[in-house]
Design a protein around this motif. Structure first.
Motif, PDB file in Angstrom:
ATOM      1  N   SER A   4       0.703  -1.110   0.051  1.00  0.00           N
ATOM      2  CA  SER A   4      -0.083  -0.021   0.086  1.00  0.00           C
ATOM      3  C   SER A   4       0.741   1.449  -0.002  1.00  0.00           C
ATOM      4  O   SER A   4       1.794   1.200   0.673  1.00  0.00           O
ATOM      5  CB  SER A   4      -0.933   0.043   1.189  1.00  0.00           C
ATOM      6  OG  SER A   4      -0.186   0.014   2.495  1.00  0.00           O
ATOM      7  N   SER A   5       0.543   2.168  -0.622  1.00  0.00           N
ATOM      8  CA  SER A   5       1.114   3.536  -0.845  1.00  0.00           C
ATOM      9  C   SER A   5       1.814   4.255   0.261  1.00  0.00           C
ATOM     10  O   SER A   5       2.727   4.785   0.469  1.00  0.00           O
ATOM     11  CB  SER A   5       0.571   4.399  -1.880  1.00  0.00           C
ATOM     12  OG  SER A   5      -0.886   4.510  -1.780  1.00  0.00           O
ATOM     13  N   ASP A 456       4.470   3.638  -6.921  1.00  0.00           N
ATOM     14  CA  ASP A 456       3.677   3.271  -5.927  1.00  0.00           C
ATOM     15  C   ASP A 456       2.428   2.390  -6.381  1.00  0.00           C
ATOM     16  O   ASP A 456       2.241   2.314  -7.652  1.00  0.00           O
ATOM     17  CB  ASP A 456       3.054   4.491  -4.859  1.00  0.00           C
ATOM     18  CG  ASP A 456       2.306   5.364  -5.556  1.00  0.00           C
ATOM     19  OD1 ASP A 456       1.608   5.056  -6.716  1.00  0.00           O
ATOM     20  OD2 ASP A 456       2.078   6.481  -5.004  1.00  0.00           O
ATOM     21  N   ASP A 457       1.581   2.070  -5.551  1.00  0.00           N
ATOM     22  CA  ASP A 457       0.403   1.255  -6.039  1.00  0.00           C
ATOM     23  C   ASP A 457      -0.481   1.760  -6.859  1.00  0.00           C
ATOM     24  O   ASP A 457      -1.073   1.323  -8.082  1.00  0.00           O
ATOM     25  CB  ASP A 457      -0.619   1.069  -5.007  1.00  0.00           C
ATOM     26  CG  ASP A 457      -0.438  -0.320  -4.239  1.00  0.00           C
ATOM     27  OD1 ASP A 457      -0.186  -1.182  -4.781  1.00  0.00           O
ATOM     28  OD2 ASP A 457      -0.952  -0.460  -3.144  1.00  0.00           O
ATOM     29  N   GLU A 458      -0.449   3.234  -7.080  1.00  0.00           N
ATOM     30  CA  GLU A 458      -1.347   3.755  -8.165  1.00  0.00           C
ATOM     31  C   GLU A 458      -0.328   4.239  -9.359  1.00  0.00           C
ATOM     32  O   GLU A 458      -1.020   4.766 -10.265  1.00  0.00           O
ATOM     33  CB  GLU A 458      -1.771   5.268  -7.542  1.00  0.00           C
ATOM     34  CG  GLU A 458      -2.958   5.217  -6.618  1.00  0.00           C
ATOM     35  CD  GLU A 458      -2.682   4.602  -5.400  1.00  0.00           C
ATOM     36  OE1 GLU A 458      -2.054   5.036  -4.641  1.00  0.00           O
ATOM     37  OE2 GLU A 458      -3.361   3.576  -4.860  1.00  0.00           O
ATOM     38  N   GLY A 459       0.808   3.784  -9.333  1.00  0.00           N
ATOM     39  CA  GLY A 459       1.664   4.024 -10.507  1.00  0.00           C
ATOM     40  C   GLY A 459       2.212   5.340 -10.559  1.00  0.00           C
ATOM     41  O   GLY A 459       2.846   5.753 -11.647  1.00  0.00           O
ATOM     42  N   ASN A 460       2.482   5.962  -9.287  1.00  0.00           N
ATOM     43  CA  ASN A 460       3.006   7.162  -9.263  1.00  0.00           C
ATOM     44  C   ASN A 460       4.519   7.045  -8.938  1.00  0.00           C
ATOM     45  O   ASN A 460       4.542   6.196  -7.944  1.00  0.00           O
ATOM     46  CB  ASN A 460       2.405   8.245  -8.305  1.00  0.00           C
ATOM     47  CG  ASN A 460       1.098   8.550  -8.719  1.00  0.00           C
ATOM     48  OD1 ASN A 460       0.894   8.905  -9.897  1.00  0.00           O
ATOM     49  ND2 ASN A 460      -0.014   8.452  -7.873  1.00  0.00           N
ATOM     50  N   PHE A 498       0.793  -2.231 -14.333  1.00  0.00           N
ATOM     51  CA  PHE A 498       0.858  -0.976 -14.568  1.00  0.00           C
ATOM     52  C   PHE A 498       0.930  -0.485 -16.032  1.00  0.00           C
ATOM     53  O   PHE A 498       1.461  -1.305 -16.904  1.00  0.00           O
ATOM     54  CB  PHE A 498       2.156  -0.453 -13.855  1.00  0.00           C
ATOM     55  CG  PHE A 498       2.248  -0.688 -12.467  1.00  0.00           C
ATOM     56  CD1 PHE A 498       1.518  -0.139 -11.570  1.00  0.00           C
ATOM     57  CD2 PHE A 498       3.241  -1.646 -12.017  1.00  0.00           C
ATOM     58  CE1 PHE A 498       1.850  -0.251 -10.029  1.00  0.00           C
ATOM     59  CE2 PHE A 498       3.373  -1.739 -10.642  1.00  0.00           C
ATOM     60  CZ  PHE A 498       2.547  -1.035  -9.846  1.00  0.00           C
TER      61      PHE A 498
END
Ligand code: 6R9
Length: 653
Positions: A4-5, A456-460, A498
């Protein structure tokens, strides 16, 4: 397991030691900081220029075709022959008398192969394969010990455009059969046996057994090298001795030029679960990057260096950094058949002394094993010829890095910690020995022309000082082209997590300078009271204790904390399993990383379960820690290790 981020892979370990490149090496380095600049200015032109280090029959005019991502084509309109590039061109350039291979057999026999001899041998073997009916595109399985014929067989396949599939000599008949069937191989090249741990170890019986399994019916010939002379069962009409067919061939063979995207080899990844993945590599892009990275990362000076990569050719490291990288650069190298402790624990150091090895490339597992055996062993040998050391296969714990530099490298040689995968084909993240100020335990920067980052998890992209997932953001020349026969699995495994980015499956962090530290496989990450903790960091903290040579940690399910850390440790030579040791180690980890990372259980063991390439199989340790039946053990080096470990545990509750 997800990361998790907000609580991404704990970033706990602090390592402040720094080592600048030696001035002399930096002044004469093959590759300088200039290459980073060139690659940043024009990545395509950078790789096009690196492709020109090779000899092409038809020079490519196009660099990358990414019109159907993630299916890449590199240098697609070019044609070349890989074996010509690795052998003939050095002879034609007047280096035929240069030693290509200093072979050292485990029983002490040795053999020298020059580039001219290698050209003749590869040509004869290519003619022999042709006589056996092998045509361009046919797959050939190679199941050999670490002998010159292994290198010759791979190059002979490359020469005639027959993709090889090398299978570790230590794999079982089952593992071999699965790989032969999946690749639909037509010929198997093997030996009667090889020497391991002081005695002949048979190989041919595993081939005979594998060929009784369904899916292997298409194998029409088995070419057998006589290595040990042990008694060998024979199937008339199918089995042929290498010494009967190869030496009588002509040493003339005209290499045919193949398309840059012609398949060069399939190599099965030591998959932990499920069907092994046949990673497909092709010709032009693969050789471009294997060759350039070997030249850049190992700073090879072919006239003076003696290079030694201790990997087995059954591992991708053997493909790229024994066969294709070094030979394309005209290297003189050592090829050693056996184990590091046969007949004594100084065998490697004795080999370095004997051949005046100047560049050594090995794995953290070997370094930690030598730490366990004791500092006094390498100290007995003259290692002064060494000028550069490399590491590959797992994160190298900072303390193992320091030990390597101090006890093997006389506190003088740079260490290159090289991160890459079977799938990447060649080194991706590594220091450059003449440029980078190194940090023990970090692979640091993507090589020139390579784009990697941590997200991170969101791809950032994560900021410096944080952890997450390692991804590769641009295609690279030696990237896998697909999974053999399974494009969908290629997409699902690497490109679906991703968008537009290759997911490597490794956790990583960026330090305050933006340098990359590998944190272990994401599947192994431990989740303790809501914190993601990296196996690598806890293991490195344990190895930084003077009594510990090697450690493996796993997260075992725990009623209160979700998972609790179980640590398996191997003690250093002089340390003993005394009372209070577990408490001492727990306190040490708490001091290094914080109380959250403290292992709940510590178990001293004599060995750890490892794959043939030396990677710790934490999955099996998790089975042990959770009192479960062991999963698939077919890729273990030594299956008795698990029995030993289990015998140390209290019976299941
Ligand atoms: C070359 C090779 C690939 C996996 C990779 C990673 C681990 C390799 C590493 C490393 C940290 C390094 N790995 N090199 N981790 N630092 N320098 O090992 O290929 O057998 O396919 O394994 O090995 O986890 O994802 P392969």
């Amino acid at each position: 397991m997800g990361v998790s981020s907000n609580e991404s892979l704990a970033n706990l370990l602090k390592e402040e030691r720094r080592f600048a490149p030696p001035a002399e090496l930096a002044a004469a380095a093959n590759v300088t900081a200039e290459d980073y600049k060139k690659a940043a200015a024009d990545r395509m032109e950078f790789w096009a220029a690196k492709a020109r280090r090779l000899t092409w029959d038809i020079a490519p005019t196009e660099t990358l075709d990414w019109s159907n991502p993630p299916f890449a084509k590199w240098f697609a309109d070019g044609k070349l022959n890989v074996a010509y590039n690795c052998v003939d061109r050095h002879v034609e350039a007047g280096h035929g008398d240069r030693v290509a291979l200093h072979f050292e057999g485990e029983p002490g026999d040795s053999r020298t192969v020059t580039y001219a001899e290698l050209r003749d041998e590869v040509s004869r073997a290519a003619n022999a394969l042709t006589e056996l009916g092998v045509k361009a595109g046919d797959r050939v399985a190679i199941y050999l010990p670490m002998i010159p014929e292994a290198v010759i067989a791979m190059l002979a396949c490359a020469r005639i455009g027959a993709p090889h599939s090398v299978v570790f000599g230590g794999f079982s008949a089952d593992a071999l059969a699965t790989r032969i069937a999946d690749a639909d191989a037509r010929v198997v090249i093997t030996a009667d046996g090889g020497y391991r741990r002081g005695k002949p170890s048979a190989l041919k019986p595993a081939v005979d057994e594998a060929l009784t399994r369904p899916g292997t019916e298409e194998v029409r010939s088995v070419l057998v090298v006589r290595r040990t002379g042990q008694e060998t069962a024979w199937t008339e009409g199918r089995d042929v001795w290498w010494h009967d067919v190869v030496p009588r061939q002509s040493e003339q063979h005209t290499p045919q030029a193949f398309d840059a995207e012609h398949p060069l080899f399939i190599l099965y990844t030591s998959g932990t679960t499920g069907k092994p993945k046949g990673i497909l590599h092709t010709t032009g892009g693969y050789l471009t990057q294997a060759s350039y990275t070997h030249h850049a990362v190992f700073d090879l000076k072919p006239e003076t260096d003696v290079y030694w990569c201790t990997a087995d050719i059954g591992w991708v490291t053997g493909h790229s950094y024994i066969v294709y990288g070094p030979l394309s650069n005209g290297a003189t190298q050592v090829l050693y058949e056996g184990t590091p402790d046969t007949p004594h624990q100084g065998r490697w150091w004795e080999i370095i002394q004997k051949y005046r090895v100047s560049i050594l490339y090995t794995a953290p597992t070997a370094i930690r094993t030598c730490m366990k055996w004791g500092d006094d062993i390498p100290a007995k040998f003259d290692l002064s010829s060494l000028r550069l050391l490399g590491s590959v296969g797992e994160p190298i714990n900072p303390e193992a890095w320091i030990w390597y530099r101090k006890h093997i490298g006389a506190d003088r040689t740079p260490i290159v910690d090289t991160w890459w995968q079977t799938e990447t084909g060649a080194i991706m993240i590594s220091p450059l020995p003449g440029v980078t100020t190194t940090k023990p335990g970090s692979a640091q920067n993507p090589l020139p022309g390579i784009s990697a980052t941590v997200i991170d998890d969101e791809g950032n992209e994560v900021p410096n000082g944080s952890g997450g997932y390692l991804v590769l953001t641009e295609p690279w020349p030696s990237m896998l082209r697909t999974i053999w026969g399974d494009d969908q699995r290629y997409l699902d495994t690497y490109w679906s997590r991703f968008e537009n980015r290759y997911f490597a499956g490794d956790g990583a962090k960026k330090d305050d300078d933006g340098d990359i530290w590998l944190l272990g496989r994401v599947d192994d990450v431990m989740l303790v009271s809501g914190h993601n903790i990296s196996t690598t960091e806890v293991e490195s903290a344990l190895v930084s204790h003077p009594k510990v040579a090697e450690a493996a940690v796993v997260g075992a399910s725990d009623p209160t904390t979700g998972q609790a850390i179980a640590a398996f440790v191997i003690l250093r030579g002089s340390a003993t399993e005394e009372e209070g040791l577990a408490e001492e180690l727990r306190a040490h980890v708490a001091k290094e990383l914080g109380p959250i990372a403290k292992p709940k259980r510590i178990l001293p063991v004599a060995e750890l379960p490892k794959t043939r390439s030396g990677k710790i199989m934490r999955r099996l340790l998790r089975d042990v820690a959770e009192n479960r039946q062991l999963g698939d053990v077919t890729t273990l080096t030594d299956s008795t290790v698990m029995e030993l470990i289990q015998s140390k545990l209290p019976a299941a509750p």
